[in-house]
Design an enzyme around this catalytic site. Structure first.
Site, PDB file in Angstrom:
ATOM      1  CD  GLU A   1      40.171  32.924  45.012  1.00 31.74           C
ATOM      2  OE1 GLU A   1      39.291  32.049  44.906  1.00 31.74           O
ATOM      3  OE2 GLU A   1      40.329  33.608  46.020  1.00 31.74           O
TER       4      GLU A   1
ATOM      5  CG  HIS B   1      39.634  38.076  42.195  1.00 25.71           C
ATOM      6  ND1 HIS B   1      38.773  38.904  42.877  1.00 25.71           N
ATOM      7  CD2 HIS B   1      40.190  37.259  43.139  1.00 25.71           C
ATOM      8  CE1 HIS B   1      38.788  38.590  44.166  1.00 25.71           C
ATOM      9  NE2 HIS B   1      39.656  37.618  44.350  1.00 25.71           N
TER      10      HIS B   1
ATOM     11  CG  HIS C   1      42.098  40.873  47.181  1.00 29.68           C
ATOM     12  ND1 HIS C   1      42.806  40.086  48.060  1.00 29.68           N
ATOM     13  CD2 HIS C   1      41.442  40.008  46.372  1.00 29.68           C
ATOM     14  CE1 HIS C   1      42.605  38.803  47.788  1.00 29.68           C
ATOM     15  NE2 HIS C   1      41.778  38.740  46.755  1.00 29.68           N
TER      16      HIS C   1
ATOM     17  CE1 TYR D   1      31.901  56.936  28.964  1.00 29.14           C
ATOM     18  CE2 TYR D   1      31.325  58.501  30.693  1.00 29.14           C
ATOM     19  CZ  TYR D   1      31.608  58.231  29.360  1.00 29.14           C
ATOM     20  OH  TYR D   1      31.584  59.241  28.439  1.00 29.14           O
TER      21      TYR D   1
ATOM     22  CG  HIS E   1      37.426  37.754  48.273  1.00 33.70           C
ATOM     23  ND1 HIS E   1      37.311  36.382  48.192  1.00 33.70           N
ATOM     24  CD2 HIS E   1      38.590  38.054  47.650  1.00 33.70           C
ATOM     25  CE1 HIS E   1      38.369  35.883  47.567  1.00 33.70           C
ATOM     26  NE2 HIS E   1      39.158  36.881  47.220  1.00 33.70           N
TER      27      HIS E   1
END
Length: 215
Positions: free
Chosen positions: A74, A94, A96, A121, A161
């Site tokens: 990625e 990143h 999952h 927030y 994803h």
């Protein structure tokens, strides 16, 4: 902060997120941009729960790889944030994470801003979160989709994803992606309850007070 300290800090945050179930197995990746625009990034196939500072790969600004591991597939996704957000982007995370992924699969969501305005927030830490379509993991088209946002979003949710967040530094990026996951969890819990969100004036007051990129 020295490079060795940054490597240790990446592992510390990764382990914390893994231990709390925010990612699992060998999922997720982190990168940090150094002062000379080189990037430190987690290796392909690594687990956040067992990350070694020496495993982390350095990618120089001209694309040379330094280290014994292969960087996450990625990487183009991370590089796209650095390229388009400039000095606003010092790290990319990143995950999952379960609730964010679940939220990305619901029908009839607002693709331009998938998170409900439940609290100040999420607005403060994330701005609007764009839902992007599904891409095969590692597809460079993910990076192109980020570039297409022209630096206007610090956070996106990849359909089916997971979330990707870029902040000014590693700690702020981790805090923001955890806020994204917490808000996604609230959205799922309250999905059929007709919750009272912040109204337009309340949202605008948060945006104005904290100078949030929103429009």
């Amino acid at each position: 902060m020295t490079e060795s300290k940054l490597r240790e800090k990446m592992c510390m945050f990764a382990s914390s997120m893994f231990d709390r179930g925010l990612t699992h197995g060998s999922t997720g990746n982190i990168s940090v941009r150094l002062n000379n625009d080189d990037i430190l990034v987690t290796p392909s196939g690594s687990s956040f729960g067992r990350l070694d500072p020496n495993q982390i790969v350095k990618v120089t600004k001209d694309g040379k790889l330094i280290g014994n591991s292969t960087p996450t597939k990625e990487l183009p996704l991370h590089q796209a944030f650095y390229e388009t957000r400039g000095m606003k982007s010092g790290a990319v995370v990143h995950l999952h994470s379960t609730h964010s992924v679940a939220l990305s699969m619901l029908p009839d969501v607002n693709e331009d801003n998938i998170l409900p305005t439940f609290s100040p927030y999420s607005i403060m830490l994330l701005g609007k979160v764009k839902l992007l379509p599904f891409f095969v993991p590692g597809d460079p088209a993910m990076g192109e989709a980020i570039k297409g946002l022209a630096g206007k979003r610090s956070a996106v949710l990849l359909a089916n994803h997971g979330p990707v967040v870029s902040g000014k530094d590693l700690e702020s990026s981790v805090n923001a992606i955890e806020e994204l996951e917490a808000t996604a969890k609230l959205a799922l819990i309250l999905k059929d309850a007709k919750p009272i969100e912040l109204n337009e004036n309340q949202v605008r007051s948060v945006i104005n007070k904290f100078n949030i990129d929103w429009d």
